[in-house]
Design an enzyme around this catalytic site. Structure first.
Site, PDB file in Angstrom:
ATOM      1  CE1 TYR A  93      -4.322   0.615  -0.503  1.00 22.16           C
ATOM      2  CE2 TYR A  93      -3.799   2.548   0.797  1.00 22.16           C
ATOM      3  CZ  TYR A  93      -4.635   1.872  -0.056  1.00 22.16           C
ATOM      4  OH  TYR A  93      -5.797   2.486  -0.474  1.00 22.16           O
TER       5      TYR A  93
ATOM      6  CG  HIS B 286       6.292   2.643   1.192  1.00 16.74           C
ATOM      7  ND1 HIS B 286       4.978   3.032   1.262  1.00 16.74           N
ATOM      8  CD2 HIS B 286       6.497   1.869   2.288  1.00 16.74           C
ATOM      9  CE1 HIS B 286       4.415   2.507   2.338  1.00 16.74           C
ATOM     10  NE2 HIS B 286       5.316   1.806   2.984  1.00 16.74           N
TER      11      HIS B 286
ATOM     12  CG  ASP C  54       7.968   3.172  11.001  1.00 15.01           C
ATOM     13  OD1 ASP C  54       6.953   3.186  11.696  1.00 15.01           O
ATOM     14  OD2 ASP C  54       7.939   3.228   9.754  1.00 15.01           O
TER      15      ASP C  54
ATOM     16  CD  GLN D 272      10.441  -0.838  11.129  1.00 18.84           C
ATOM     17  OE1 GLN D 272       9.496  -1.551  11.383  1.00 18.84           O
ATOM     18  NE2 GLN D 272      10.502  -0.127  10.020  1.00 18.84           N
TER      19      GLN D 272
ATOM     20  CB  SER E 239       0.996   6.568   7.652  1.00 21.49           C
ATOM     21  OG  SER E 239       0.470   5.334   8.112  1.00 21.49           O
TER      22      SER E 239
END
Ligand code: AMP
Length: 277
Positions: A29, A34, A147, A150, A182
């Site tokens: 998604y 990304h 993140d 992470q 997001s």
């Protein structure tokens, strides 16, 4: 662009990919956040692989694994456009066959912040990333500062376990109004989406105070909390000002700090952060 669904096929293809290989793991998604990772991987490597896998082991029993948004066709078009050579899209059964029983845990760092709010989350993230790194064997893997914890956890894992790759952390990509992008924004209704900009506004307020010399962490936390509380739809889960490496909460900031926050709008958890330095 080649699309590969099995581990055997991915490992076979890996042998033909020119070195160095940049790798972008995702849950699909996709959005511009990304794609910024893919572009960076493209700039710095001779070949680029991405993965799309909604990893069930990083979702708690009451979380949104089943509802997590999926649109593989659109994702593949975006990855191809951004110059990806190979996309690994395994099934859950391929990654977690029956009687799967091995886990990677990073310890202390994963008990704070997101780890405290989502107890099994990081065990799932570190286990799936280890599997993906073993299958894809990248030279570098690209993650978002979005993140922040992470990224720290994965860097720690790679260092502690002597894994043969570099973790590259890339800047947060934001919507025009400042909201950090997001995949979960599809869950927000229009009022929640408008109210969500308060996270970024609160971060900006803290950054301004920081620039004026404020070093009292509690005062900075309060400024963030008070700004977000003006939005009746927002439910603050935590606002943290912590050490940038071990994530211990700070009282006074001496050199730098990670300001991170999680705010709920209905059932949607939104994360944001900035480094005060
Ligand atoms: P996800 O699909 O949510 O697992 O995210 C895959 C990767 O994209 C992770 O490394 C995220 O940190 C990164 N990412 C997600 N949103 C953003 C964003 N707004 N800016 C930069 N990177 C992001």
């Amino acid at each position: 662009m080649q699309i590969v669904e099995t581990i055997t096929e991915m490992k076979r293809l890996r042998l033909q990919l020119p070195e160095p290989l940049g790798f972008v793991p995702t849950m699909g998604y996709l959005h511009e956040g990304h794609i910024s990772l893919v572009r960076r991987a493209r700039e710095e490597n001779a070949s680029v692989a991405a993965s799309i896998f909604v990893n069930p082991t990083q979702f708690g029993p009451t979380e949104d694994f089943e509802d997590y948004p999926r649109d593989t066709k659109r994702d593949l078009a975006m990855l191809e456009e951004a110059g990806t050579d190979v996309v690994f899209t395994p099934s859950v059964a391929e990654m977690y066959p029956e009687r799967f029983s091995s886990w990677v845990e990073v310890g202390k760092l994963t008990e704070r912040l997101e780890g405290a709010a989502r107890p099994i989350h990081f065990r799932g993230v570190t286990t799936i990333c280890t599997k993906l790194f073993n299958i894809v064997e990248p030279t570098r893997a690209y993650f978002g500062q979005k993140d922040a914890q992470q990224a720290l956890v994965l860097k720690k894992m790679v260092a502690d376990l002597n894994m043969n790759l570099e973790i590259v952390v890339c800047p947060i990509i934001r919507e025009p109004d400042g909201l950090s992008m997001s995949s979960r924004h599809v869950y927000l209704n229009q009022e929640q989406r408008w109210a969500a900009v308060s996270l970024y506004q609160a971060i900006k307020l803290a950054e301004e105070l920081w620039a004026q010399g404020e070093r009292d962490a509690e005062r900075l936390r309060q400024v963030v909390i008070e700004h977000i509380q003006q939005q009746p739809l927002a439910e603050i889960e935590y606002v943290s000002i912590a050490d940038t490496e071990i994530l211990e909460e700070l009282e006074t900031i001496t050199s730098s700090a990670l300001l991170s926050l999680v705010v709920r709008f209905g059932k949607t958890r939104l994360l944001d952060n900035t480094i005060l330095k």
